[in-house]
Design a protein around this motif. Structure first.
Motif, short mmCIF file in Angstrom:
data_model
loop_
_atom_site.label_atom_id
_atom_site.label_comp_id
_atom_site.label_asym_id
_atom_site.label_seq_id
_atom_site.Cartn_x
_atom_site.Cartn_y
_atom_site.Cartn_z
N ARG A 163 -42.80 -40.68 20.12
CA ARG A 163 -43.59 -40.65 21.52
C ARG A 163 -44.99 -41.71 21.31
N TYR A 164 -45.38 -41.60 20.27
CA TYR A 164 -46.84 -42.57 20.09
C TYR A 164 -46.50 -43.74 19.24
N ALA A 166 -45.77 -46.86 20.42
CA ALA A 166 -46.56 -48.10 21.00
C ALA A 166 -48.02 -48.02 20.79
N THR A 167 -48.66 -49.25 20.14
CA THR A 167 -49.79 -49.11 19.88
C THR A 167 -50.73 -49.31 21.17
N VAL A 168 -52.04 -49.09 20.82
CA VAL A 168 -52.93 -49.50 21.95
C VAL A 168 -52.99 -50.72 22.58
N SER A 169 -52.91 -51.51 21.52
CA SER A 169 -52.60 -53.16 21.94
C SER A 169 -51.57 -53.36 22.66
N ASP A 170 -50.38 -52.76 22.40
CA ASP A 170 -49.29 -53.01 22.94
C ASP A 170 -49.51 -52.32 24.43
N LEU A 171 -49.95 -51.28 24.74
CA LEU A 171 -50.02 -50.64 26.07
C LEU A 171 -51.12 -51.31 26.69
N ASP A 172 -52.21 -52.15 26.16
CA ASP A 172 -53.23 -52.72 26.87
C ASP A 172 -52.35 -54.22 27.61
N GLU A 174 -49.17 -54.58 27.98
CA GLU A 174 -48.27 -53.98 29.18
C GLU A 174 -49.12 -53.76 30.31
N LEU A 175 -50.15 -52.96 30.29
CA LEU A 175 -50.97 -52.84 31.52
C LEU A 175 -51.49 -54.08 32.23
N GLU A 177 -49.99 -57.09 32.10
CA GLU A 177 -49.04 -57.74 32.76
C GLU A 177 -48.48 -56.94 34.16
#
Length: 193
Positions: A163-164, A166-172, A174-175, A177
């Motif tokens: 579930r966790y 993905a790291t915050v930098s990966d999520l940022d 993707e956001l 993009e």
């Protein structure tokens, strides 16, 4: 009365472990001898086999049937069948001896176990019941429960890890993009300029 409270297996395990090991060894030898006879029957007792006539309806050889086949083979001067029957008789005798040895050893162990019941003092019975019977059962249940909890914990950790993952930098990233794509779509629709 003692046998109801203290199963014979506990007495054997505590006082006659070596004897039980010997019985197990003899039983294994008897099983191996039986397997050797069965394999020989498969090889030589099948249709058109040399000992086909000596095999009964259950697919087993008997010494009487093999001796009769040996007698017929000697009368017919059939050396191949004579040799095959003699080997079969040897295997059957070895099987019978192995089974008898295992049975005798088990009978001796049973007799010694019964005699041991008469020699048990109250302290011995308490030790057998509390330490060997109940403590072992409780220990096994506790170990089983600990193992089950450990497996549940590992499964839960794996779910959380997935579930966790993905790291915050990966999520940022993707956001950012996705914001760019949405902005491009809004501009293409004329909503934004």
């Amino acid at each position: 009365l003692k046998m109801d409270l203290v199963p014979p297996e506990l007495v054997v395990r505590r006082y006659f472990a070596d004897d039980q090991a010997r019985v197990d060894e003899l039983t294994a030898e008897a099983d191996a001898a039986t397997q050797a006879v069965d394999e020989y029957v498969e090889e030589h007792g099948a249709d058109e086999g040399l000992l086909f006539d000596a095999v009964n309806d259950k697919g087993k050889l008997t010494q009487a049937a093999v001796k009769a086949a040996l007698k017929e083979a000697k009368a017919a001067h059939d050396d191949e069948t004579i040799e095959c029957a003699e080997v079969a008789i040897g295997l059957l005798q070895a099987e019978a001896a192995a089974k008898k040895a295992a049975k005798d050893a088990q009978a001796q162990l049973d007799t010694a176990t019964l005699k041991q019941y008469g020699d048990l003092a109250e302290a011995d019975i308490q030790a057998l019941v509390l330490d060997d019977k109940w403590a072992a059962a409780i220990r096994n249940r506790v170990v089983g429960e600990v193992n089950a909890l450990a497996l549940d914990l590992v499964a839960r950790i794996q779910v959380l890890g997935e579930r966790y993952a993905a790291t915050v930098s990966d999520l940022d990233a993707e956001l950012a993009e996705l914001e760019t794509k949405v902005g491009a779509h809004l501009t293409a629709m004329g909503v934004r300029s």
